[in-house]
Design a protein around this motif. Structure first.
Motif, PDB file in Angstrom:
ATOM      1  N   HIS A 207       0.847  -1.191   0.000  1.00 51.43           N
ATOM      2  CA  HIS A 207       0.000   0.000   0.000  1.00 51.43           C
ATOM      3  C   HIS A 207       0.885   1.245   0.000  1.00 51.43           C
ATOM      4  O   HIS A 207       2.070   1.203   0.329  1.00 51.43           O
ATOM      5  N   GLU A 208       0.267   2.364  -0.342  1.00 54.45           N
ATOM      6  CA  GLU A 208       1.047   3.604  -0.457  1.00 54.45           C
ATOM      7  C   GLU A 208       1.715   3.971   0.861  1.00 54.45           C
ATOM      8  O   GLU A 208       2.878   4.391   0.884  1.00 54.45           O
ATOM      9  N   TYR A 209       0.990   3.812   1.981  1.00 55.13           N
ATOM     10  CA  TYR A 209       1.583   4.176   3.267  1.00 55.13           C
ATOM     11  C   TYR A 209       2.747   3.268   3.609  1.00 55.13           C
ATOM     12  O   TYR A 209       3.700   3.679   4.281  1.00 55.13           O
ATOM     13  N   GLN A 210       2.707   2.003   3.147  1.00 58.78           N
ATOM     14  CA  GLN A 210       3.815   1.079   3.385  1.00 58.78           C
ATOM     15  C   GLN A 210       5.029   1.456   2.549  1.00 58.78           C
ATOM     16  O   GLN A 210       6.171   1.378   3.015  1.00 58.78           O
ATOM     17  N   ARG A 211       4.796   1.873   1.302  1.00 58.20           N
ATOM     18  CA  ARG A 211       5.907   2.336   0.461  1.00 58.20           C
ATOM     19  C   ARG A 211       6.532   3.594   1.054  1.00 58.20           C
ATOM     20  O   ARG A 211       7.756   3.769   1.024  1.00 58.20           O
ATOM     21  N   ASN A 212       5.679   4.469   1.610  1.00 58.13           N
ATOM     22  CA  ASN A 212       6.204   5.690   2.238  1.00 58.13           C
ATOM     23  C   ASN A 212       7.088   5.359   3.436  1.00 58.13           C
ATOM     24  O   ASN A 212       8.115   6.008   3.664  1.00 58.13           O
ATOM     25  N   ARG A 213       6.709   4.344   4.212  1.00 57.79           N
ATOM     26  CA  ARG A 213       7.505   3.965   5.372  1.00 57.79           C
ATOM     27  C   ARG A 213       8.883   3.464   4.955  1.00 57.79           C
ATOM     28  O   ARG A 213       9.885   3.756   5.611  1.00 57.79           O
ATOM     29  N   ILE A 214       8.936   2.711   3.883  1.00 51.86           N
ATOM     30  CA  ILE A 214      10.224   2.211   3.401  1.00 51.86           C
ATOM     31  C   ILE A 214      11.066   3.369   2.878  1.00 51.86           C
ATOM     32  O   ILE A 214      12.275   3.455   3.151  1.00 51.86           O
ATOM     33  N   ALA A 215      10.435   4.284   2.129  1.00 55.70           N
ATOM     34  CA  ALA A 215      11.170   5.421   1.587  1.00 55.70           C
ATOM     35  C   ALA A 215      11.723   6.304   2.703  1.00 55.70           C
ATOM     36  O   ALA A 215      12.871   6.768   2.639  1.00 55.70           O
ATOM     37  N   ILE A 216      10.928   6.517   3.749  1.00 52.87           N
ATOM     38  CA  ILE A 216      11.377   7.341   4.868  1.00 52.87           C
ATOM     39  C   ILE A 216      12.471   6.631   5.655  1.00 52.87           C
ATOM     40  O   ILE A 216      13.413   7.256   6.159  1.00 52.87           O
ATOM     41  N   PHE A 217      12.374   5.300   5.780  1.00 55.80           N
ATOM     42  CA  PHE A 217      13.429   4.546   6.445  1.00 55.80           C
ATOM     43  C   PHE A 217      14.761   4.751   5.726  1.00 55.80           C
ATOM     44  O   PHE A 217      15.806   4.919   6.359  1.00 55.80           O
ATOM     45  N   LEU A 218      14.735   4.750   4.397  1.00 56.42           N
ATOM     46  CA  LEU A 218      15.956   4.916   3.622  1.00 56.42           C
ATOM     47  C   LEU A 218      16.466   6.352   3.667  1.00 56.42           C
ATOM     48  O   LEU A 218      17.669   6.595   3.584  1.00 56.42           O
ATOM     49  N   ASN A 219      15.543   7.310   3.818  1.00 49.94           N
ATOM     50  CA  ASN A 219      15.940   8.716   3.850  1.00 49.94           C
ATOM     51  C   ASN A 219      14.993   9.495   4.756  1.00 49.94           C
ATOM     52  O   ASN A 219      14.076  10.171   4.282  1.00 49.94           O
ATOM     53  N   PRO A 220      15.169   9.414   6.082  1.00 52.53           N
ATOM     54  CA  PRO A 220      14.247  10.052   7.028  1.00 52.53           C
ATOM     55  C   PRO A 220      14.168  11.568   6.862  1.00 52.53           C
ATOM     56  O   PRO A 220      13.159  12.175   7.198  1.00 52.53           O
ATOM     57  N   GLU A 221      15.248  12.178   6.382  1.00 51.26           N
ATOM     58  CA  GLU A 221      15.267  13.638   6.265  1.00 51.26           C
ATOM     59  C   GLU A 221      14.495  14.144   5.056  1.00 51.26           C
ATOM     60  O   GLU A 221      14.329  15.354   4.880  1.00 51.26           O
ATOM     61  N   ALA A 222      14.005  13.233   4.213  1.00 48.98           N
ATOM     62  CA  ALA A 222      13.297  13.654   3.005  1.00 48.98           C
ATOM     63  C   ALA A 222      11.992  14.368   3.343  1.00 48.98           C
ATOM     64  O   ALA A 222      11.572  15.272   2.628  1.00 48.98           O
ATOM     65  N   ASP A 223      11.343  13.981   4.426  1.00 48.31           N
ATOM     66  CA  ASP A 223      10.082  14.612   4.826  1.00 48.31           C
ATOM     67  C   ASP A 223      10.021  14.649   6.351  1.00 48.31           C
ATOM     68  O   ASP A 223       9.205  13.972   6.973  1.00 48.31           O
ATOM     69  N   PRO A 224      10.880  15.466   6.981  1.00 47.08           N
ATOM     70  CA  PRO A 224      10.998  15.444   8.445  1.00 47.08           C
ATOM     71  C   PRO A 224       9.750  15.911   9.180  1.00 47.08           C
ATOM     72  O   PRO A 224       9.568  15.585  10.350  1.00 47.08           O
ATOM     73  N   LEU A 225       8.891  16.675   8.528  1.00 51.76           N
ATOM     74  CA  LEU A 225       7.677  17.175   9.173  1.00 51.76           C
ATOM     75  C   LEU A 225       6.443  16.396   8.744  1.00 51.76           C
ATOM     76  O   LEU A 225       5.343  16.697   9.204  1.00 51.76           O
ATOM     77  N   GLY A 226       6.627  15.405   7.875  1.00 52.89           N
ATOM     78  CA  GLY A 226       5.514  14.596   7.396  1.00 52.89           C
ATOM     79  C   GLY A 226       5.680  13.145   7.791  1.00 52.89           C
ATOM     80  O   GLY A 226       5.673  12.796   8.973  1.00 52.89           O
ATOM     81  N   THR A 227       5.865  12.297   6.789  1.00 59.69           N
ATOM     82  CA  THR A 227       5.953  10.862   7.054  1.00 59.69           C
ATOM     83  C   THR A 227       7.211  10.472   7.826  1.00 59.69           C
ATOM     84  O   THR A 227       7.258   9.398   8.432  1.00 59.69           O
ATOM     85  N   GLY A 228       8.234  11.327   7.814  1.00 62.53           N
ATOM     86  CA  GLY A 228       9.453  11.029   8.558  1.00 62.53           C
ATOM     87  C   GLY A 228       9.479  11.595   9.960  1.00 62.53           C
ATOM     88  O   GLY A 228      10.490  11.462  10.667  1.00 62.53           O
TER      89      GLY A 228
END
Length: 374
Positions: A207-228
């Motif tokens: 699901h999209e939220y699961q893909r977002n979690r993986i993306a944030i895990f790889l780069n937490p600073e990409a969206d520090p005020l959102g999903t990260g």
């Protein structure tokens, strides 16, 4: 431990592994303290309820310790089928909360069958491999029924959607397969296949939220005020605790509402901010001692079923512990796995207490002659 000569303590209680129980109680008490602090110095709404549930589930573990491993073997496959039917009912009649369909609403209680499947898959797989001659284990044939036993509940839980719990069920089943003697080449081949199919699964199955979690895990600073945000604030809380912590009730991340879910999935970050590295290491050592005891129960076990069951149950506790710590420290994607006895909630407490109860059953059978129990 033998019953005292005075006979003041009943033999069933005296035979319990009290050092392990005191260790579990110590972890539980530390969790109540964390939840008391997370609520701003109040027993409600979390600490008191957590303590009540802990005592109830501890009682359940002690009751399970009186069930003989032979009885556990007899109920393994019927119990697996019952929980599997409950998972199917979740898909058709389940209550929806937070966008996920994971619960059966029975009126007086909300039941989450996927939690029961975590220990039940271990029992079922241990029963399956216990009935196979060792020479058959190393052949390809048994992989098909074993794969069905694990794959069907994994898919049902994944569809809820609950990838974290699904992976726990998958991990429990695969652990028993490994302990039973399945050739290592099978696991290497499966890992290579997953590596090849990974990009396809990432785009089509998650699901999209699961893909977002993986993306944030790889780069937490990409969206520090959102999903990260969760991971970033958790790292800040852990790092700011230093060696000895900020002090009890002094954690700014949780009390100023910077750290989301500071009483559930990220309770360890709340604890380390106030207790520091020393407090965090104390809890880690306590869990490692608990897991070590579970492994030793398996090593001392009398039968193949008991060895496989004990090894699988100890690994299930390890998965809870390791995944949560990796998650809150940014070493794994956020998959919603709580830290048992520390994080607020009943599901993880119940599952781990069931595991401990069955481990005590196997331990009792090893330390005492057959007889007694149910």
């Amino acid at each position: 431990m033998k019953a005292p000569v005075s006979g003041l303590i009943p033999a069933p209680l005296a035979q319990l592994p009290w050092r392990v129980l005191f260790l579990v109680i110590a972890i539980g008490v530390s969790g109540w303290v964390v939840l008391f602090s997370a609520a701003g110095g109040s027993l409600t709404p979390w600490a008191l309820r957590q303590a009540t549930l802990f005592c109830a589930f501890l009682g359940l573990a002690i009751v399970l310790s009186r069930v003989t491993p032979r009885t556990l073997s007899r109920i393994a496959l019927p119990g697996y089928v019952i929980v599997l039917v409950l998972l199917i009912l979740v898909e058709t009649l389940g209550a929806v909360r937070g966008g996920s369909q994971r619960w059966l609403d029975l009126g007086f209680i909300r039941l989450q069958p996927s939690e029961f499947m975590k220990p039940m898959i271990i029992l079922a797989m241990a029963k399956f491999y216990d009935g196979l001659p060792q020479v058959e284990v190393r052949r390809f044939g048994p992989l098909v029924p074993a794969g069905i036993l694990v794959g069907v509940p994994f898919l049902l839980v994944y569809l809820q959607p609950d990838l974290g719990t699904g992976l726990m069920i998958l991990g429990g089943g695969v652990t028993v397969m490994f302990l039973a003697g399945t050739p290592l080449r099978i696991f290497i081949g499966a890992a290579m296949a997953l590596g090849i199919a990974g990009p396809l699964a990432y785009n089509l199955l998650l699901h999209e939220y699961q893909r977002n979690r993986i993306a944030i895990f790889l780069n937490p600073e990409a969206d520090p005020l959102g999903t990260g945000y969760h991971i970033s604030q958790s790292k800040i809380a852990i790092g700011s605790g230093g060696l000895t912590g900020k002090g009890f009730l002094q954690g700014s991340q949780i009390h100023l509402d910077y750290l989301p879910e500071g009483h559930t999935d990220f309770a360890f970050a709340t604890m380390v901010e106030e207790w520091g590295l020393i407090g965090g290491l104390a809890v880690i050592v306590a869990f490692m001692l608990l897991i070590r005891w579970g492994i030793n129960v398996g090593l001392r076990a009398n039968t193949r079923f008991e060895r496989l069951t004990a090894g699988g149950l100890a690994t299930a506790i390890f998965f809870y512990f390791a995944i949560n710590l990796m998650m809150v420290m940014g070493l794994a994607p956020v998959v919603g796995i709580p830290l048992p006895f520390i994080s607020y909630g009943s599901s993880a407490q119940m599952t781990v207490m069931i595991c401990i109860g069955m481990l005590m059953s196997i331990d009792r059978q090893t330390r005492h002659a057959p007889g007694g129990g149910w």
